[in-house]
Enzyme design. Structure first.
Site, short mmCIF file in Angstrom:
data_model
loop_
_atom_site.label_atom_id
_atom_site.label_comp_id
_atom_site.label_asym_id
_atom_site.label_seq_id
_atom_site.Cartn_x
_atom_site.Cartn_y
_atom_site.Cartn_z
N CYS A 112 0.89 -1.17 0.00
CA CYS A 112 0.00 0.00 0.00
C CYS A 112 0.92 1.21 0.00
O CYS A 112 1.51 1.54 1.02
CB CYS A 112 -0.90 0.01 1.23
SG CYS A 112 -1.87 1.53 1.38
N CYS A 115 -0.71 4.37 2.24
CA CYS A 115 -0.80 4.28 3.71
C CYS A 115 -0.35 2.89 4.13
O CYS A 115 0.83 2.58 4.01
CB CYS A 115 -2.18 4.70 4.25
SG CYS A 115 -3.62 3.98 3.47
N SER A 116 -1.28 2.06 4.60
CA SER A 116 -0.84 0.72 5.04
C SER A 116 -2.00 -0.26 4.98
O SER A 116 -2.16 -1.10 5.85
CB SER A 116 -0.29 0.79 6.46
OG SER A 116 -1.26 1.38 7.29
N CYS A 117 -2.84 -0.15 3.95
CA CYS A 117 -4.02 -1.01 3.82
C CYS A 117 -3.60 -2.48 3.79
O CYS A 117 -2.63 -2.85 3.12
CB CYS A 117 -4.79 -0.67 2.56
SG CYS A 117 -5.45 1.01 2.61
#
Lengths: 213, 218
Positions: A112, A115-117
């Site tokens: 991702c 962000c950090s999905c």
């Protein structure tokens, strides 16, 4: 009422930066105390979530799904066709989910960049490296270099598919079943499946790994 | 927004810390923050894209250097101040000076076992049909978008091909402004050689999920 204004938020961040306690643990503590006083959290519910993450939520759920796919090719096909529906059959909820399969000719890598999905309901919390700039910046541009750092060398003919999780669709990689595992049951197979293999930063799982642990 | 968070393809961040342990949280306060965020009530006009945008607006040096869950703490603090639920002084001291009204009741411990955060849906049927079909060639729009967006800089202006259509999903650029709109969402494949001069292999593709208004026909 929320004012959806970027400059206002940036200014608040600068103010917070110079006023909040100096240590992350103290900042978290102050936030929790305040939310309790304001009636916005029930500390018992926070305790219950902490317990849930240590017991029920984590990569063992994804590992079980992968093991079931190895045992049941029809399930694997349903995963590839409609992963959200397939994991629901197994008692998991990840409403927007895509399963991608590694084969001798294809390697999948999930990132991702914005962000950090991550498919938290199936894999738990993402590892720290998944959230850091080095991985997020390089996975889309230098996948071979990233894989090399994780000890993965791909043969020349292997196609690379990098999946950037830019929407509410989450990804899980179905790694290849290791040789020498014919007749193994679900629990034994699941014990071979690592978190990194389901992100794509590990490729060749080994039947020996389970025997060693 | 062309912020520090838009990291795809940026260079100079060095090696990856690959030797991380399997623990989900490395410090007790990190687990606590995760629990707080799951359990807290919030303003009715907060949503995931607003949270993401507020995190993107952290000071760039803080974004790159502060622990991940510490960034969550500061992001929620900024949202609380902005929505006039808390003041900076209250957040600094952990002591409430004024009560809040109009907040929904927070989650109770008994509800945690049956909570299913992954069950939330972001799609909806809409009256307008999709503009693109599978295998169509498209180009990602070349201009940046000032507020929150999920069109990363590294694909802007580049050509790709539609792999899948996912129906209409909530449009993040509008959602981050408190406006619910739904747009068709597609998985678009971009050959690495289209994106990077030094692409390592011909048979490498980067796939992104992009909303219809991020694309134009090719």
């Amino acid at each position: 009422m929320t004012k959806h204004d970027s400059d206002t938020i940036a200014a608040i961040h600068r103010e917070l930066h110079s006023h909040l306690p100096s240590e992350p643990a103290l900042r978290a503590k102050a936030l929790e105390s305040l939310l309790v006083e304001k009636g916005m959290i029930d500390p018992a519910a926070v305790d219950a979530w902490v317990g849930a993450y240590s017991e029920d939520i984590g990569p063992k759920n994804g590992a079980r799904i992968v093991a079931r796919c190895w045992i049941d090719p029809d399930l694997k096909q349903r995963m590839l066709d409609d992963a959200a529906r397939a994991v629901k059959e197994l008692g998991y909820e990840q409403s927007h989910l895509i399963a991608v399969e590694n084969t001798p000719d294809v390697h999948n890598l999930v990132v991702c960049t914005l962000c950090s999905c991550y498919p938290t309901a199936l894999l738990g919390m993402p590892p720290n490296w998944y959230k850091m700039a080095a991985y997020r910046s390089r996975a889309v541009r230098d996948p071979l270099g990233v894989l090399a750092e994780f000890g993965v060398a791909l043969d020349e003919q292997v196609e690379i598919r990098v999946w950037d999780s830019t929407a509410e669709l989450r990804y899980i990689v179905i790694p290849q079943r290791p040789a020498g595992t014919d007749g193994w049951d679900e629990a034994a197979l699941a014990s071979l499946v690592t978190r990194n293999a389901m992100i794509g930063t590990e490729r060749d799982l080994s039947a020996r790994a389970a025997a060693d642990t | 927004m062309d912020g520090i968070h838009d990291l795809g393809g940026r260079q100079g961040f060095g090696e990856i810390d690959v030797d991380e342990s399997d623990e989900q949280f490395h410090e007790p306060w990190e687990a606590r923050v995760r629990g707080i965020v799951n359990a807290m009530s919030g303003a009715a006009d907060w949503n995931l894209d607003w949270f993401r945008h507020c995190r993107e607006l952290l000071d760039p040096a803080d974004y790159l250097s502060r622990p991940y869950f510490d960034q969550w703490v500061q992001t929620y603090c900024a949202m609380l101040v902005n929505s006039e639920v808390a003041t900076v002084e209250e957040l600094a001291s952990g002591k409430s000076v004024a009560p809040v009204s109009g907040m929904p009741a927070p989650m109770r411990a008994a509800a945690v076992k049956s909570a299913r955060p992954g069950a939330k849906r972001y799609d909806r049927e809409i009256d307008v049909g999709p503009a693109y079909s599978v295998n169509d060639s498209v180009r990602a729009k070349s201009h940046g978008i000032p507020g929150h967006t999920r069109l990363p800089a590294y694909v802007r202006g580049h050509a790709g091909q539609i792999l899948r259509h996912h129906g209409a999903h909530v449009f993040p650029d509008a959602n981050a402004l408190g406006e619910k709109r739904f747009e068709h969402l597609y998985t678009v494949g971009f050959p690495s050689s289209e994106l990077w001069a030094e692409a390592q292999r011909q048979n490498a593709t980067v796939y992104l999920n992009l909303w219809e208004s991020y694309l134009e026909p090719l």
